[in-house]
Structure formats: structure tokens, C-alpha cells
Design a protein around this motif. Structure first.
Motif, short mmCIF file in Angstrom:
data_model
loop_
_atom_site.label_atom_id
_atom_site.label_comp_id
_atom_site.label_asym_id
_atom_site.label_seq_id
_atom_site.Cartn_x
_atom_site.Cartn_y
_atom_site.Cartn_z
N SER A 135 49.85 50.82 62.54
CA SER A 135 50.43 49.58 62.02
C SER A 135 51.91 49.70 61.75
CB SER A 135 49.70 49.17 60.75
OG SER A 135 49.69 50.23 59.80
N VAL A 136 52.45 50.93 61.83
CA VAL A 136 53.89 51.16 61.75
C VAL A 136 54.25 52.07 62.92
CG1 VAL A 136 53.97 50.89 59.24
CG2 VAL A 136 53.59 53.16 60.21
N ASP A 137 55.52 52.40 63.05
CA ASP A 137 55.95 53.27 64.14
C ASP A 137 55.12 54.56 64.13
OD1 ASP A 137 57.62 55.38 65.52
OD2 ASP A 137 58.92 53.63 65.82
N ARG A 138 54.63 54.95 65.32
CA ARG A 138 53.76 56.13 65.39
C ARG A 138 54.49 57.38 64.92
NH1 ARG A 138 52.44 57.50 71.61
NH2 ARG A 138 51.76 59.45 70.68
N ALA A 139 55.82 57.45 65.13
CA ALA A 139 56.59 58.59 64.66
C ALA A 139 56.54 58.70 63.14
CB ALA A 139 58.04 58.49 65.14
N VAL A 140 56.53 57.55 62.47
CA VAL A 140 56.43 57.54 61.01
C VAL A 140 55.05 58.05 60.58
CG1 VAL A 140 56.45 56.08 58.95
CG2 VAL A 140 58.08 55.65 60.80
N MET A 141 54.00 57.58 61.26
CA MET A 141 52.65 58.02 60.90
C MET A 141 52.49 59.51 61.14
SD MET A 141 50.33 54.76 62.18
CE MET A 141 48.90 55.22 61.20
N ALA A 142 53.03 60.01 62.26
CA ALA A 142 52.95 61.44 62.54
C ALA A 142 53.70 62.24 61.48
CB ALA A 142 53.51 61.72 63.93
N ALA A 143 54.86 61.72 61.05
CA ALA A 143 55.65 62.41 60.03
C ALA A 143 54.91 62.44 58.70
CB ALA A 143 57.01 61.73 59.88
N VAL A 144 54.23 61.35 58.36
CA VAL A 144 53.45 61.31 57.12
C VAL A 144 52.36 62.37 57.15
CG1 VAL A 144 51.82 59.94 55.76
CG2 VAL A 144 53.93 58.90 56.60
N MET A 145 51.62 62.44 58.27
CA MET A 145 50.56 63.43 58.38
C MET A 145 51.12 64.84 58.34
SD MET A 145 47.99 61.52 58.33
CE MET A 145 46.83 62.89 58.46
N ASP A 146 52.24 65.06 59.00
CA ASP A 146 52.86 66.38 59.03
C ASP A 146 53.32 66.81 57.64
OD1 ASP A 146 53.93 68.64 60.73
OD2 ASP A 146 55.79 67.97 59.78
N SER A 147 53.76 65.85 56.84
CA SER A 147 54.27 66.19 55.51
C SER A 147 53.17 66.73 54.60
CB SER A 147 54.92 64.95 54.87
OG SER A 147 53.93 63.98 54.52
N HIS A 148 51.91 66.39 54.89
CA HIS A 148 50.79 66.86 54.07
C HIS A 148 50.27 68.22 54.53
CE1 HIS A 148 50.23 63.30 51.51
NE2 HIS A 148 50.58 62.59 52.56
N ARG A 149 50.72 68.67 55.69
CA ARG A 149 50.36 69.99 56.21
C ARG A 149 48.85 70.20 56.25
NH1 ARG A 149 54.98 72.55 56.92
NH2 ARG A 149 56.80 71.99 55.63
N PHE A 150 48.18 69.28 56.93
CA PHE A 150 46.73 69.43 57.12
C PHE A 150 46.49 70.38 58.29
CE2 PHE A 150 46.84 65.03 55.30
CZ PHE A 150 46.14 65.31 54.14
N GLY A 151 46.46 71.67 58.03
CA GLY A 151 46.38 72.64 59.10
C GLY A 151 45.11 72.56 59.93
N ASP A 152 44.00 72.09 59.35
CA ASP A 152 42.73 72.07 60.07
C ASP A 152 42.34 70.67 60.54
OD1 ASP A 152 42.10 74.82 59.98
OD2 ASP A 152 41.53 74.62 57.87
N ILE A 153 43.28 69.73 60.52
CA ILE A 153 43.00 68.37 60.97
C ILE A 153 43.87 68.07 62.18
CG2 ILE A 153 43.07 65.91 60.38
CD1 ILE A 153 42.53 66.67 57.49
N GLY A 154 43.24 67.82 63.32
CA GLY A 154 43.98 67.52 64.55
C GLY A 154 44.39 66.06 64.59
N VAL A 155 45.61 65.80 65.00
CA VAL A 155 46.16 64.44 65.08
C VAL A 155 46.38 64.06 66.53
CG1 VAL A 155 48.04 62.90 64.39
CG2 VAL A 155 47.31 64.75 62.86
N CYS A 156 45.93 62.86 66.91
CA CYS A 156 46.05 62.39 68.28
C CYS A 156 46.28 60.89 68.26
CB CYS A 156 44.78 62.72 69.06
SG CYS A 156 44.80 62.25 70.80
N PHE A 157 47.03 60.38 69.23
CA PHE A 157 47.24 58.95 69.39
C PHE A 157 46.59 58.49 70.69
CE2 PHE A 157 50.50 60.18 66.41
CZ PHE A 157 50.54 59.12 65.51
N VAL A 158 45.73 57.48 70.61
CA VAL A 158 45.01 56.98 71.79
C VAL A 158 45.17 55.46 71.84
CG1 VAL A 158 43.33 58.86 71.69
CG2 VAL A 158 42.81 56.69 70.56
N ASN A 159 44.93 54.87 73.01
CA ASN A 159 45.02 53.41 73.10
C ASN A 159 43.80 52.76 72.43
OD1 ASN A 159 42.85 52.86 75.12
ND2 ASN A 159 44.19 53.98 76.50
N GLY A 160 43.95 51.51 72.06
CA GLY A 160 42.91 50.81 71.31
C GLY A 160 41.60 50.68 72.05
#
Length: 223
Positions: A135-160
């Protein structure tokens, strides 16, 4: 400018399925392409692929669904219909986290829930994957997730469409607000999938960093 005050039906429903050929040949349907968020507006000005300028003025709380017919020319046997493009989805894989000791698993899930709730991001979980609409820029969402340092949670962006294929109709309604459900209309229902129309300063405040391509990566560097 042509005024549209009501939806006439949906190309996926009778009698429109028999009025229009399927698959829809060129000339049968003049598509009005809308993204998921514009489709949820009941006041909108837009131009169809065929160049028709439309002014939508629907009832309060009504929104468009994929395939909704806005205009119909009986003589030409030609319809103007909405084609909704679903938003991109961030998926969070919990498979690695699920292999951790129970106490670490519970801690990780609580931290993830807090992180998503703090951003007011709606989410749907299916098996060991969490789906969050972009719902916001994907770079912002990725940065938010990265800031929490979830080492065991994989992040991926896919189409709807890819995300929708993995979910039940109810889960898709929660994630996409019903935009992918042909012909289903209802008054505004905040429900579990309700999105706030405002943005939050703590979301905008994150440094925009490159999110990379559509591939998957682990938050905090883990895969």
C-alpha cells in the motif's frame, strides 16, 4: 464525458456471459483499466482503452469489481467494463522461523505482529506465509522489515494474481477488499481487511532503500 451512476452487471454473470462472446473478442468489450485502489472509489474520472471519458458517480460505499459493466450499447453489442489490476503483495515466509524452538517461534510471531500492526498494514496468513498488500512504496516496506532484523523471516514481493491464487475467497476479500471477486458488491464493510486511508509519519520516515527486483530475500539478510 459520460456519466456512470450504476453498475449494470458483470461479464462473469448471466445474462452477460451469453451476450458477450468468451473469450472476449476485440470489439466486444471496451476496458476501463483501474488499479485496486482507484476501483474502491465511488467518485472517479477515467478514460477507457477505447477513448471514452467516464465520470463514475456510484452510491456511497459501492466500489467496482473486476468485470463490472458500466455501459452497454445494444446496437453495437459492445460493453464498457472495468478491469481491475490487483496490487503487488509482500509475502513473509515463516518456514525457517517455524523450525526454531517454540519460545523463539512465539517471540518471532509476536514481534512480527507488532511490526505489521504498528504500520497499520492488513495481513492474511495461510499455512506458513503471511500476505501483506503493498500500500506504500515497496522500498519503504522492505526498509521497515529490514529495520526489525527478522533473520528467520523471508521477504518476497509477488504480483497480486499470484497471491490471490494461493488464497481462499474470504482471504482474498480481506487482502484485496473484494476487488478480485467478480460481480460481488456490498456496502462498505470495514472487516478484517479494512485499510486506513491515511499514511503514518513513522512509515514515511523510513529511509527509502533499494528493494531490489521481484525476487525473494530474508529480512535482515536471511533467505
Amino acid at each position: 464525458m459520460e456519466l456512470v451512476e450504476q453498475v449494470l452487471g458483470n461479464i462473469h454473470e448471466e445474462p452477460w456471459k451469453t451476450r458477450l462472446t468468451a473469450p472476449y473478442a476485440e470489439g466486444d468489450v471496451d476496458w476501463l483499466d483501474l488499479n485496486q485502489w482507484d476501483a474502491q472509489k465511488n467518485r472517479l474520472r477515467a478514460t477507457s482503452a477505447g477513448g471514452r471519458d467516464l465520470a463514475l458517480c456510484l452510491n456511497r460505499g459501492q466500489s467496482l469489481r473486476d468485470g463490472d459493466i458500466l455501459l452497454w450499447d445494444e446496437g453495437a453489442r459492445r460493453a464498457v467494463a472495468a478491469r481491475i489490476h490487483l496490487c503487488e503483495v509482500m509475502t513473509l515466509s515463516l518456514h525457517r522461523l517455524a523450525r526454531r524452538p517454540q519460545a523463539e517461534l512465539m517471540e518471532g510471531c509476536v514481534r512480527l505482529g507488532h511490526a505489521l500492526g504498528n504500520q497499520h498494514w492488513p495481513a492474511v496468513i495461510r499455512d506458513l506465509t503471511v500476505y501483506v498488500p503493498v500500500s506504500v512504496d515497496r522500498a519503504v516496506m522492505a526498509a521497515v522489515m529490514d529495520s526489525h532484523r527478522f533473520g528467520d523471516i523471508g521477504v518476497c514481493f509477488v504480483n497480486g494474481d499470484s497471491a490471490a491464487a494461493a488464497l481462499s475467497p474470504e482471504e482474498r476479500r480481506q487482502l484485496f477488499g473484494g476487488a478480485d471477486m467478480p460481480g460481488h458488491r456490498h456496502a462498505h464493510d470495514p472487516g478484517p481487511g479494512h485499510r486506513h486511508g491515511h499514511k503514518h509519519e513513522h512509515t514515511r520516515g523510513h529511509r527509502r532503500k533499494a528493494a531490489g527486483g521481484p525476487g525473494c530475500a530474508g529480512a535482515g539478510g536471511a533467505g
